[in-house]
Design a protein around this motif. Sequence first.
Motif, mmCIF file in Angstrom:
data_model
loop_
_atom_site.group_PDB
_atom_site.id
_atom_site.type_symbol
_atom_site.label_atom_id
_atom_site.label_comp_id
_atom_site.label_asym_id
_atom_site.label_seq_id
_atom_site.Cartn_x
_atom_site.Cartn_y
_atom_site.Cartn_z
ATOM 1 N N SER A 120 0.811 -1.219 0.000
ATOM 2 C CA SER A 120 0.000 0.000 0.000
ATOM 3 C C SER A 120 0.847 1.273 0.000
ATOM 4 O O SER A 120 0.357 2.344 -0.336
ATOM 5 C CB SER A 120 -0.926 0.010 1.227
ATOM 6 O OG SER A 120 -0.174 0.179 2.423
ATOM 7 N N LYS A 121 2.119 1.163 0.362
ATOM 8 C CA LYS A 121 2.999 2.321 0.430
ATOM 9 C C LYS A 121 3.832 2.521 -0.830
ATOM 10 O O LYS A 121 4.543 3.526 -0.964
ATOM 11 C CB LYS A 121 3.933 2.206 1.640
ATOM 12 C CG LYS A 121 3.217 2.258 2.972
ATOM 13 C CD LYS A 121 4.186 2.149 4.132
ATOM 14 C CE LYS A 121 3.448 2.249 5.455
ATOM 15 N NZ LYS A 121 2.806 3.570 5.625
ATOM 16 N N LEU A 122 3.780 1.569 -1.759
ATOM 17 C CA LEU A 122 4.604 1.664 -2.962
ATOM 18 C C LEU A 122 4.127 2.789 -3.875
ATOM 19 O O LEU A 122 2.932 2.998 -4.061
ATOM 20 C CB LEU A 122 4.567 0.343 -3.737
ATOM 21 C CG LEU A 122 5.190 -0.874 -3.045
ATOM 22 C CD1 LEU A 122 5.039 -2.104 -3.944
ATOM 23 C CD2 LEU A 122 6.656 -0.637 -2.724
ATOM 24 N N ASP A 123 5.068 3.510 -4.446
ATOM 25 C CA ASP A 123 4.770 4.570 -5.403
ATOM 26 C C ASP A 123 5.530 4.254 -6.690
ATOM 27 O O ASP A 123 6.643 4.723 -6.912
ATOM 28 C CB ASP A 123 5.210 5.928 -4.838
ATOM 29 C CG ASP A 123 4.920 7.073 -5.804
ATOM 30 O OD1 ASP A 123 4.081 6.886 -6.711
ATOM 31 O OD2 ASP A 123 5.548 8.144 -5.669
ATOM 32 N N LEU A 124 4.901 3.419 -7.519
ATOM 33 C CA LEU A 124 5.543 2.950 -8.742
ATOM 34 C C LEU A 124 4.571 3.077 -9.906
ATOM 35 O O LEU A 124 3.402 3.437 -9.723
ATOM 36 C CB LEU A 124 5.972 1.481 -8.578
ATOM 37 C CG LEU A 124 6.962 1.177 -7.447
ATOM 38 C CD1 LEU A 124 7.076 -0.331 -7.240
ATOM 39 C CD2 LEU A 124 8.322 1.770 -7.753
ATOM 40 N N GLN A 125 5.053 2.782 -11.096
ATOM 41 C CA GLN A 125 4.182 2.826 -12.257
ATOM 42 C C GLN A 125 3.068 1.789 -12.121
ATOM 43 O O GLN A 125 3.247 0.738 -11.510
ATOM 44 C CB GLN A 125 4.985 2.553 -13.534
ATOM 45 C CG GLN A 125 5.998 3.656 -13.859
ATOM 46 C CD GLN A 125 6.677 3.425 -15.175
ATOM 47 O OE1 GLN A 125 6.039 3.100 -16.180
ATOM 48 N NE2 GLN A 125 7.989 3.590 -15.213
ATOM 49 N N HIS A 126 1.926 2.120 -12.731
ATOM 50 C CA HIS A 126 0.726 1.297 -12.577
ATOM 51 C C HIS A 126 0.973 -0.153 -12.985
ATOM 52 O O HIS A 126 0.580 -1.083 -12.272
ATOM 53 C CB HIS A 126 -0.404 1.896 -13.417
ATOM 54 C CG HIS A 126 -1.700 1.137 -13.326
ATOM 55 N ND1 HIS A 126 -2.386 0.984 -12.141
ATOM 56 C CD2 HIS A 126 -2.413 0.465 -14.278
ATOM 57 C CE1 HIS A 126 -3.477 0.261 -12.360
ATOM 58 N NE2 HIS A 126 -3.510 -0.064 -13.630
ATOM 59 N N LYS A 127 1.645 -0.359 -14.125
ATOM 60 C CA LYS A 127 1.889 -1.717 -14.596
ATOM 61 C C LYS A 127 2.762 -2.492 -13.605
ATOM 62 O O LYS A 127 2.520 -3.670 -13.342
ATOM 63 C CB LYS A 127 2.551 -1.692 -15.968
ATOM 64 C CG LYS A 127 2.784 -3.091 -16.547
ATOM 65 C CD LYS A 127 3.441 -3.036 -17.912
ATOM 66 C CE LYS A 127 3.610 -4.434 -18.496
ATOM 67 N NZ LYS A 127 4.393 -5.329 -17.633
ATOM 68 N N THR A 128 3.767 -1.815 -13.058
ATOM 69 C CA THR A 128 4.649 -2.470 -12.085
ATOM 70 C C THR A 128 3.862 -2.864 -10.840
ATOM 71 O O THR A 128 4.053 -3.955 -10.285
ATOM 72 C CB THR A 128 5.812 -1.546 -11.694
ATOM 73 O OG1 THR A 128 6.495 -1.131 -12.885
ATOM 74 C CG2 THR A 128 6.799 -2.258 -10.781
ATOM 75 N N LEU A 129 2.962 -1.981 -10.403
ATOM 76 C CA LEU A 129 2.136 -2.285 -9.228
ATOM 77 C C LEU A 129 1.244 -3.504 -9.486
ATOM 78 O O LEU A 129 1.054 -4.340 -8.594
ATOM 79 C CB LEU A 129 1.279 -1.074 -8.854
ATOM 80 C CG LEU A 129 2.018 0.111 -8.232
ATOM 81 C CD1 LEU A 129 1.078 1.287 -8.040
ATOM 82 C CD2 LEU A 129 2.641 -0.279 -6.894
ATOM 83 N N ILE A 130 0.705 -3.601 -10.700
ATOM 84 C CA ILE A 130 -0.133 -4.756 -11.046
ATOM 85 C C ILE A 130 0.690 -6.042 -10.982
ATOM 86 O O ILE A 130 0.250 -7.063 -10.450
ATOM 87 C CB ILE A 130 -0.752 -4.579 -12.447
ATOM 88 C CG1 ILE A 130 -1.797 -3.446 -12.421
ATOM 89 C CG2 ILE A 130 -1.389 -5.873 -12.928
ATOM 90 C CD1 ILE A 130 -2.367 -3.102 -13.781
ATOM 91 N N ASP A 131 1.918 -5.981 -11.513
ATOM 92 C CA ASP A 131 2.791 -7.161 -11.502
ATOM 93 C C ASP A 131 3.148 -7.568 -10.069
ATOM 94 O O ASP A 131 3.156 -8.756 -9.728
ATOM 95 C CB ASP A 131 4.068 -6.874 -12.294
ATOM 96 C CG ASP A 131 3.810 -6.746 -13.788
ATOM 97 O OD1 ASP A 131 2.780 -7.283 -14.248
ATOM 98 O OD2 ASP A 131 4.624 -6.122 -14.484
ATOM 99 N N ILE A 132 3.460 -6.574 -9.232
ATOM 100 C CA ILE A 132 3.816 -6.861 -7.839
ATOM 101 C C ILE A 132 2.608 -7.423 -7.089
ATOM 102 O O ILE A 132 2.736 -8.357 -6.291
ATOM 103 C CB ILE A 132 4.352 -5.600 -7.135
ATOM 104 C CG1 ILE A 132 5.681 -5.169 -7.762
ATOM 105 C CG2 ILE A 132 4.545 -5.852 -5.632
ATOM 106 C CD1 ILE A 132 6.200 -3.845 -7.244
ATOM 107 N N LYS A 133 1.434 -6.861 -7.368
ATOM 108 C CA LYS A 133 0.219 -7.341 -6.704
ATOM 109 C C LYS A 133 -0.034 -8.807 -7.038
ATOM 110 O O LYS A 133 -0.395 -9.608 -6.159
ATOM 111 C CB LYS A 133 -0.982 -6.490 -7.134
ATOM 112 C CG LYS A 133 -2.262 -6.824 -6.396
ATOM 113 C CD LYS A 133 -3.395 -5.883 -6.810
ATOM 114 C CE LYS A 133 -4.672 -6.191 -6.046
ATOM 115 N NZ LYS A 133 -5.781 -5.272 -6.448
ATOM 116 N N GLY A 134 0.165 -9.177 -8.312
ATOM 117 C CA GLY A 134 -0.016 -10.576 -8.703
ATOM 118 C C GLY A 134 0.996 -11.490 -8.038
ATOM 119 O O GLY A 134 0.649 -12.571 -7.553
ATOM 120 N N ALA A 135 2.253 -11.046 -7.986
ATOM 121 C CA ALA A 135 3.297 -11.848 -7.338
ATOM 122 C C ALA A 135 3.011 -12.006 -5.852
ATOM 123 O O ALA A 135 3.196 -13.083 -5.270
ATOM 124 C CB ALA A 135 4.662 -11.197 -7.560
#
Length: 399
Positions: A120-135
């Motif tokens: 919830s604290k990450l400030d990254l590009q949207h696509k990167t956040l989607i990838d991290i969320k899936g992982a």
Amino acid sequence: MILLPHGCKCSQPIVNPNNWKTCGKTALKKAWRITYRFYDPQFKGTDRWGKLFSVKGMNRFRTLEERRMATQKLMDDEIYEMKIEGFNPITGEYNGPDIYIQYEIHPNTPFCEALDSAFSKLDLQHKTLIDIKGAKKYFIKSVKQLRYEELKIKDVRRRHVRAILENQVAQNKYSNNRYNKIRAYISILFKELLENDAIEVNPISAISKKKTVKRIRLTLTDEEIEKVKKHLKSNYYTFYRYWMIFYHSGCRSSELMRLQMKDIILDKQLFKIQVKKGRTYQEEWRAINDSVLGLWKETCKNANKHDFLFSKGLIPGPVKIDEWQISKRWREHVKKKLGIEADFYAIKHVHTTKVTEYYGRLLASKINGHKSTKMNDRHYDILRESRLLEEAKSIDVKL
């Protein structure tokens, strides 16, 4: 700065050589060291304020893997001593921790909850956040399967994380490439936990990547390029226009998706982009090539000052779209319909290769926004190996 007990602080440690995580074996011939500056308020205004310290215990290791692991451990241990034990390198004393510490993510937070908080604290590009969320989703599933969910985040060790990753591999038959990507995404979460003082060491930093085979990159032939140009120009003109501008820009799609009209100076043939590096955006000027100046003018026509140049439909508009839409268009309109196997970014590699051949490596790197030629040599200049092989055929070093 890293905030420490008793009002002290230190700079983020820096490793020399700065490419210690990616360097080759020749770097082993040099002495490595970690440096940081320590600030103690009682010495403010004196020559001991911001004193430089160095750590060198990694140089006895003779392989890259061992030296990298030793370097990471030395850095982690140094920060642990200063942050937790109150070590003051100026005085050489251990002053203990502060009595009261306010945590954004408390070290006693349960494992899975801590990972969610870090995300919830990450400030990254949207696509990167989607990838991290899936992982994270499947990593947490593995955490629960191994019954680690009750572990406090401060008690999570390397052995736990390795077991979680290996459990995922066993269940999903991940390739080594996929394993390394998941490892990288989860490492970002642990780095966030580290920065929020929930943990003292990132356990993934000491877990090695799996070996992979670097495949020869698929590229576009001159015939395929002409085929794509005609196809897109006739059937998907705005995509054709974007493709041509992208080819000459040296930018990533993510950077062009952020480009707004206010950052374009057509009469000077310049545009300003935001390059995401780590947690910061860096602004850079790029040139508008004569070959596509007409397409730039055509795209910018009737656009408002704050419009994104490539919005919905790849025309100017107020809504920023995601770069994955470019890959989707390429897959649907080019790969499927023309039977072309190379991905969209192949055209960037073609451009870099041609600029290198005609104008040299330095200009090719400058156009792509790289500080040196190393990135272009390694990833973008697709004919570099071929040129070296041709040179090798004709060298004269008779025995």
